[in-house]
Design an enzyme around this catalytic site. Sequence first.
Site, mmCIF file in Angstrom:
data_model
loop_
_atom_site.group_PDB
_atom_site.id
_atom_site.type_symbol
_atom_site.label_atom_id
_atom_site.label_comp_id
_atom_site.label_asym_id
_atom_site.label_seq_id
_atom_site.Cartn_x
_atom_site.Cartn_y
_atom_site.Cartn_z
ATOM 1 N N ASN A 9 0.860 -1.183 0.000
ATOM 2 C CA ASN A 9 0.000 0.000 0.000
ATOM 3 C C ASN A 9 0.902 1.240 0.000
ATOM 4 O O ASN A 9 1.397 1.651 1.038
ATOM 5 C CB ASN A 9 -0.894 -0.022 1.261
ATOM 6 N N TRP A 10 1.107 1.775 -1.187
ATOM 7 C CA TRP A 10 2.024 2.920 -1.311
ATOM 8 C C TRP A 10 1.406 4.218 -0.786
ATOM 9 O O TRP A 10 2.086 5.224 -0.679
ATOM 10 C CB TRP A 10 2.451 3.119 -2.779
ATOM 11 N N LYS A 11 0.103 4.211 -0.518
ATOM 12 C CA LYS A 11 -0.596 5.422 -0.058
ATOM 13 C C LYS A 11 -0.308 6.587 -1.027
ATOM 14 O O LYS A 11 -0.448 6.406 -2.221
ATOM 15 C CB LYS A 11 -0.207 5.750 1.378
ATOM 16 N N HIS A 95 -9.927 1.330 4.350
ATOM 17 C CA HIS A 95 -8.686 1.552 5.115
ATOM 18 C C HIS A 95 -8.971 2.555 6.236
ATOM 19 O O HIS A 95 -9.749 3.488 6.060
ATOM 20 C CB HIS A 95 -7.599 2.087 4.170
ATOM 21 N N GLU A 165 -6.209 -4.700 10.313
ATOM 22 C CA GLU A 165 -5.249 -3.606 10.495
ATOM 23 C C GLU A 165 -5.684 -2.735 11.660
ATOM 24 O O GLU A 165 -6.482 -1.797 11.485
ATOM 25 C CB GLU A 165 -5.242 -2.702 9.246
ATOM 26 N N GLY A 171 1.782 2.670 10.818
ATOM 27 C CA GLY A 171 2.750 3.762 10.646
ATOM 28 C C GLY A 171 3.775 3.881 11.759
ATOM 29 O O GLY A 171 4.367 4.929 11.957
ATOM 30 N N SER A 213 2.527 -1.677 10.623
ATOM 31 C CA SER A 213 3.937 -1.695 11.013
ATOM 32 C C SER A 213 4.615 -3.045 10.785
ATOM 33 O O SER A 213 5.380 -3.518 11.630
ATOM 34 C CB SER A 213 4.096 -1.257 12.465
ATOM 35 N N GLY A 234 2.511 -0.967 4.459
ATOM 36 C CA GLY A 234 2.563 0.445 4.104
ATOM 37 C C GLY A 234 4.000 0.910 3.926
ATOM 38 O O GLY A 234 4.644 0.618 2.914
HETATM 39 P P1 PGA Z 1 2.208 0.659 7.752
HETATM 40 O O1 PGA Z 1 0.835 0.894 6.993
HETATM 41 O O2 PGA Z 1 2.787 -0.631 7.258
HETATM 42 O O3 PGA Z 1 3.034 1.855 7.406
HETATM 43 O O4 PGA Z 1 1.887 0.588 9.210
HETATM 44 C C1 PGA Z 1 -0.038 -0.164 6.727
HETATM 45 C C2 PGA Z 1 -1.284 0.378 6.117
HETATM 46 O O5 PGA Z 1 -1.691 1.489 6.484
HETATM 47 O O6 PGA Z 1 -1.891 -0.289 5.251
#
Ligand code: PGA
Length: 254
Positions: A9-11, A95, A165, A171, A213, A234
């Site tokens: 998930n590159w956001k 999400h 999640e 994050g 994370s 992420g």
């Molecule tokens: P993260 O994000 O791996 O940076 O915690 C995961 C996500 O939000 O899908």
Amino acid sequence: MAKPILVANWKNRPGSLSEAKALLKNLSKKSRLYKNLSVFIAPPAPYFDLVSTRTKNFAKLASQDIPPLSQGTFTGMITPEILKSFGVRLAIIGHSERRLLGETSTDVSEKIKTALRSGIAPLVCIGEKNRDADGEHFEFLRDELKKSLAGLNARSAREILIAYEPAWAIGKGAKDALIPSELTQSVIFLKKQLADLYGRSVAESIPILYGGSVEGENAGSLMRETYIRGFLVGHASLSAGSFEEIAESLISKP
Ligand code: PGA
């Protein structure tokens, strides 16, 4: 046995086209590794074409959202038809960062139906905002799951995937993430809820991924010691090295 699933998930990153190209160049050096997995990359939409062209032999394209409606004219909306024309095969839906912007579980249930109608696999995100020692977050999980899957019958439920999640674990660094014993509890709980809704065999067929994370450091134990089928990643998906470490952990599960 189905391949483990790894979703990037590159956001809203990388911040420029040139950085996206550099990341893809580094990722493609390990294409042989990724062929052992079902890899999906969910980039910002302007990078769709680039990502699908450069990852053709080792990953599929995913979207970070899908609209609730598939017809009509809506400024700013990327329709399922457009997503499909780029080769999008899976959509992240619900999400926690979108729920924070006001998306409700009712919206999520509509989006799941749109995705299914369009032949795009819904990856439905479910997760508590906080975890408390008394286990009250399980009530939250039950409610969010039920409302998000409202109106879905058992046949359609076989087509979805769940990403567990917890919002509080997103994050951060591996040390602040969920630990395997907590993940096991939540996965068993979710499977039980799915079994109550759709029966045991459907519940068993729905892959549950974990996100929040996941890094090279914790991926191995999270995968080995729990009942998950893969990860939604992420920040660590934006580094070719970290993503590779996570992929290795998925493959080395006994
Ligand atoms: P993260 O994000 O791996 O940076 O915690 C995961 C996500 O939000 O899908």
